[in-house]
Design a protein around this motif. Structure first.
Motif, PDB file in Angstrom:
ATOM      1  N   LYS A 198       0.828  -1.206   0.000  1.00 28.87           N
ATOM      2  CA  LYS A 198       0.000   0.000   0.000  1.00 28.87           C
ATOM      3  C   LYS A 198       0.865   1.259   0.000  1.00 28.87           C
ATOM      4  N   ILE A 199       1.955   1.256   0.757  1.00 26.66           N
ATOM      5  CA  ILE A 199       2.867   2.402   0.799  1.00 26.66           C
ATOM      6  C   ILE A 199       3.508   2.610  -0.567  1.00 26.66           C
ATOM      7  N   LEU A 200       3.928   1.529  -1.191  1.00 27.22           N
ATOM      8  CA  LEU A 200       4.572   1.620  -2.506  1.00 27.22           C
ATOM      9  C   LEU A 200       3.605   2.124  -3.573  1.00 27.22           C
ATOM     10  N   GLN A 201       2.375   1.681  -3.513  1.00 23.47           N
ATOM     11  CA  GLN A 201       1.386   2.129  -4.491  1.00 23.47           C
ATOM     12  C   GLN A 201       1.065   3.611  -4.296  1.00 23.47           C
ATOM     13  N   ALA A 202       0.991   4.046  -3.054  1.00 23.44           N
ATOM     14  CA  ALA A 202       0.769   5.469  -2.783  1.00 23.44           C
ATOM     15  C   ALA A 202       1.950   6.297  -3.280  1.00 23.44           C
ATOM     16  N   GLU A 203       3.167   5.755  -3.162  1.00 19.65           N
ATOM     17  CA  GLU A 203       4.352   6.458  -3.646  1.00 19.65           C
ATOM     18  C   GLU A 203       4.330   6.563  -5.166  1.00 19.65           C
ATOM     19  N   ASP A 239      14.922  -7.520  14.459  1.00 24.44           N
ATOM     20  CA  ASP A 239      13.860  -8.211  15.191  1.00 24.44           C
ATOM     21  C   ASP A 239      13.181  -9.284  14.343  1.00 24.44           C
ATOM     22  N   GLY A 240      13.724  -9.551  13.167  1.00 17.85           N
ATOM     23  CA  GLY A 240      13.160 -10.579  12.310  1.00 17.85           C
ATOM     24  C   GLY A 240      12.134 -10.083  11.325  1.00 17.85           C
ATOM     25  N   ILE A 241      11.772  -8.789  11.392  1.00 19.91           N
ATOM     26  CA  ILE A 241      10.804  -8.199  10.471  1.00 19.91           C
ATOM     27  C   ILE A 241      11.504  -7.122   9.653  1.00 19.91           C
ATOM     28  N   ASP A 242      11.495  -7.271   8.320  1.00 17.80           N
ATOM     29  CA  ASP A 242      12.147  -6.294   7.460  1.00 17.80           C
ATOM     30  C   ASP A 242      11.432  -4.961   7.502  1.00 17.80           C
ATOM     31  N   GLU A 243      12.202  -3.884   7.434  1.00 18.12           N
ATOM     32  CA  GLU A 243      11.652  -2.546   7.240  1.00 18.12           C
ATOM     33  C   GLU A 243      11.656  -2.229   5.736  1.00 18.12           C
ATOM     34  N   LEU A 244      10.743  -1.356   5.340  1.00 19.21           N
ATOM     35  CA  LEU A 244      10.675  -0.878   3.961  1.00 19.21           C
ATOM     36  C   LEU A 244      11.373   0.475   3.893  1.00 19.21           C
ATOM     37  N   MET A 245      12.306   0.618   2.932  1.00 16.41           N
ATOM     38  CA  MET A 245      13.031   1.874   2.746  1.00 16.41           C
ATOM     39  C   MET A 245      12.787   2.373   1.328  1.00 16.41           C
ATOM     40  N   TYR A 302       6.417  -2.315  10.381  1.00 14.39           N
ATOM     41  CA  TYR A 302       5.109  -2.979  10.428  1.00 14.39           C
ATOM     42  C   TYR A 302       4.681  -3.219  11.867  1.00 14.39           C
ATOM     43  N   HIS A 303       3.389  -2.941  12.142  1.00 14.63           N
ATOM     44  CA  HIS A 303       2.833  -3.233  13.468  1.00 14.63           C
ATOM     45  C   HIS A 303       1.318  -3.325  13.352  1.00 14.63           C
ATOM     46  N   GLU A 304       0.759  -4.406  13.869  1.00 11.46           N
ATOM     47  CA  GLU A 304      -0.688  -4.603  13.928  1.00 11.46           C
ATOM     48  C   GLU A 304      -1.363  -4.386  12.571  1.00 11.46           C
ATOM     49  N   ASN A 305      -0.905  -5.119  11.579  1.00 10.29           N
ATOM     50  CA  ASN A 305      -1.521  -5.167  10.250  1.00 10.29           C
ATOM     51  C   ASN A 305      -1.400  -3.884   9.435  1.00 10.29           C
ATOM     52  N   SER A 306      -0.502  -2.987   9.810  1.00  7.39           N
ATOM     53  CA  SER A 306      -0.335  -1.770   9.026  1.00  7.39           C
ATOM     54  C   SER A 306       1.121  -1.310   9.084  1.00  7.39           C
ATOM     55  N   ALA A 307       1.485  -0.493   8.095  1.00 13.98           N
ATOM     56  CA  ALA A 307       2.833   0.076   8.038  1.00 13.98           C
ATOM     57  C   ALA A 307       2.793   1.508   8.544  1.00 13.98           C
ATOM     58  N   TYR A 308       3.860   1.929   9.209  1.00 15.40           N
ATOM     59  CA  TYR A 308       3.938   3.303   9.698  1.00 15.40           C
ATOM     60  C   TYR A 308       5.357   3.821   9.525  1.00 15.40           C
ATOM     61  N   GLN A 309       5.482   5.144   9.313  1.00 12.94           N
ATOM     62  CA  GLN A 309       6.789   5.725   9.039  1.00 12.94           C
ATOM     63  C   GLN A 309       7.572   5.891  10.336  1.00 12.94           C
ATOM     64  N   ILE A 310       8.861   5.540  10.278  1.00  9.27           N
ATOM     65  CA  ILE A 310       9.709   5.618  11.475  1.00  9.27           C
ATOM     66  C   ILE A 310      10.843   6.625  11.313  1.00  9.27           C
ATOM     67  N   GLY A 311      10.861   7.363  10.189  1.00  6.42           N
ATOM     68  CA  GLY A 311      11.877   8.390  10.019  1.00  6.42           C
ATOM     69  C   GLY A 311      12.520   8.330   8.654  1.00  6.42           C
ATOM     70  N   ASN A 312      13.595   9.093   8.474  1.00  4.80           N
ATOM     71  CA  ASN A 312      14.303   9.112   7.202  1.00  4.80           C
ATOM     72  C   ASN A 312      15.772   9.435   7.410  1.00  4.80           C
ATOM     73  N   PHE A 313      16.564   9.247   6.338  1.00  4.32           N
ATOM     74  CA  PHE A 313      17.981   9.598   6.376  1.00  4.32           C
ATOM     75  C   PHE A 313      18.427   9.933   4.962  1.00  4.32           C
ATOM     76  N   PRO A 314      19.516  10.706   4.808  1.00  8.16           N
ATOM     77  CA  PRO A 314      19.948  11.159   3.480  1.00  8.16           C
ATOM     78  C   PRO A 314      20.256  10.001   2.542  1.00  8.16           C
ATOM     79  N   GLY A 315      20.076  10.259   1.216  1.00 10.99           N
ATOM     80  CA  GLY A 315      20.262   9.180   0.255  1.00 10.99           C
ATOM     81  C   GLY A 315      21.145   9.512  -0.932  1.00 10.99           C
TER      82      GLY A 315
END
Length: 351
Positions: A79-84, A110-116, A133-146
């Motif tokens: 869903k995040i990727l499609q919105a992007e 923790d065994g769960i991949d993050e999406l970047m 990911y937490h409780e069936n949904s994705a949420y943003q945890i921050g950003n860093f330079p690319g």
């Protein structure tokens, strides 16, 4: 007579002996009781201790995390990727350059991949946005330079490898989990130019790192130009995403990132609902003046997942955003240039 006295003496002797044994009996009983109590206490100490409630809760939490399937995580990230992709399409339709890449990596181990997601219009303004990911949904945890860097993984997490004109910098991406924000920590720098010709591959091998595969987020136009047809499932999913509004965060949106100290205008957003939000625009001619209302209180209505419209008698204002905390406005050029980005400093936690 002597025999009689001896018999009497023998009787008294037997009597006192009997009394002495009876008197000692309670002491023996107390000793036995004391010994028995010590044995019971020892047995109680050796018994395994029952788990406390917090330990049970921890085990339950760990069980829930173990029950999370990779399929659930990927569905939330999709869903995040499609919105992007929709955001990239919107930028292209407005004549602006935009592109995106995405990758996966377990930042906090923790065994769960993050999406970047890497987004930008050129290498100079590229930035990685991170989601978990937490409780069936994705949420943003921050950003860093690319910009001018490669994303790579090591035994203890995710790193960004920057190399530009002889300068090399290795940065650890750190996230403690939960509501904590992403932070970075520089673990190596070299500006002596002695590693400039090594290349990313050699440098990563030196530090025991592996490059993380990145996948491009293609715009719909790019797909059409290359004759790529989207599956009915993706089209249906995208249509659903387009109808899922990203609510605008309430608060003050300041010109650029200047906040009240250096801005000439700002927008106050209130009463944000699933249908729209109220807004009022304030401005001033110079820094010495106080802010005054330049566009009165009105309501904008969502017309897509990341845009809203106010249709007035003299003005039509279009509000756009790619994520919560940022805003652009078209249709009020006398105060707000259409390509300006406004920042909700309080929501974003910046000053």
């Amino acid at each position: 007579m002597k025999k009689r006295i001896m018999w009497i003496a023998l009787g008294f002797s037997l009597f006192f002996c009997s009394c002495g044994k009876e008197a000692q009996q309670p002491l023996e009983t107390e000793k036995n009781i004391s010994k028995q109590g010590s044995e019971e206490e020892s047995e109680q100490k050796s018994d395994p201790k029952e788990p406390s409630a917090p330990e049970n809760e921890k085990e339950e939490t760990e069980k829930e995390e173990a029950d999370v399937s990779q399929e659930q995580v990927m569905q939330a990230y999709e869903k995040i990727l499609q919105a992007e992709q929709i955001n990239i399409d919107s930028s292209h339709q407005a004549g602006k350059e935009a592109y995106g890449y995405y990758a996966y990596g377990d930042i906090n181990q923790d065994g769960i991949d993050e999406l970047m997601i890497l987004t930008g219009s050129c290498e100079a303004d590229e930035s990685w946005k991170c989601y978990s990911y937490h409780e069936n949904s994705a949420y943003q945890i921050g950003n860093f330079p690319g910009g001018h860097m490669e994303l790579c993984s090591g035994e203890d997490g995710i790193y960004s490898f920057y190399a530009q004109m002889g300068y090399v910098e290795l940065t650890k991406i750190i996230w403690e989990g939960g509501t904590e924000e992403i932070r970075t920590e520089t673990v190596y720098t070299n500006d002596t130019n002695d590693m400039a010709d090594e290349g990313y591959d050699a440098l990563m091998e030196t530090f025991g790192l592996k490059q993380i595969e990145q996948t491009e987020i293609y715009s719909s136009k790019h797909s059409a130009d290359n004759g790529t047809e989207e599956s009915p499932e993706l089209i249906e999913s995208k249509d659903k995403i387009e109808n899922e509004v990203i609510p605008v965060a309430e608060g003050s949106y300041w010109e650029g990132d200047k906040s009240s100290t250096g801005a000439l205008y700002y927008i106050e957003i209130s009463n944000s609902t699933g249908e729209g939000f109220d807004f009022e625009i304030f401005g001033r001619s110079n820094m010495e003046d106080s802010f005054s209302t330049v566009f009165k209180h009105h309501t904008a209505v969502y017309d897509s997942s990341n845009s809203a419209v106010y249709n007035g008698q003299n003005y039509t204002l279009i509000f756009r955003w790619t994520e919560q905390g940022y805003l652009s406005v078209e249709g009020f050029a006398e105060w707000i240039p259409g390509d300006d980005i406004l920042y909700n400093s309080d929501y974003l936690g910046v000053s």
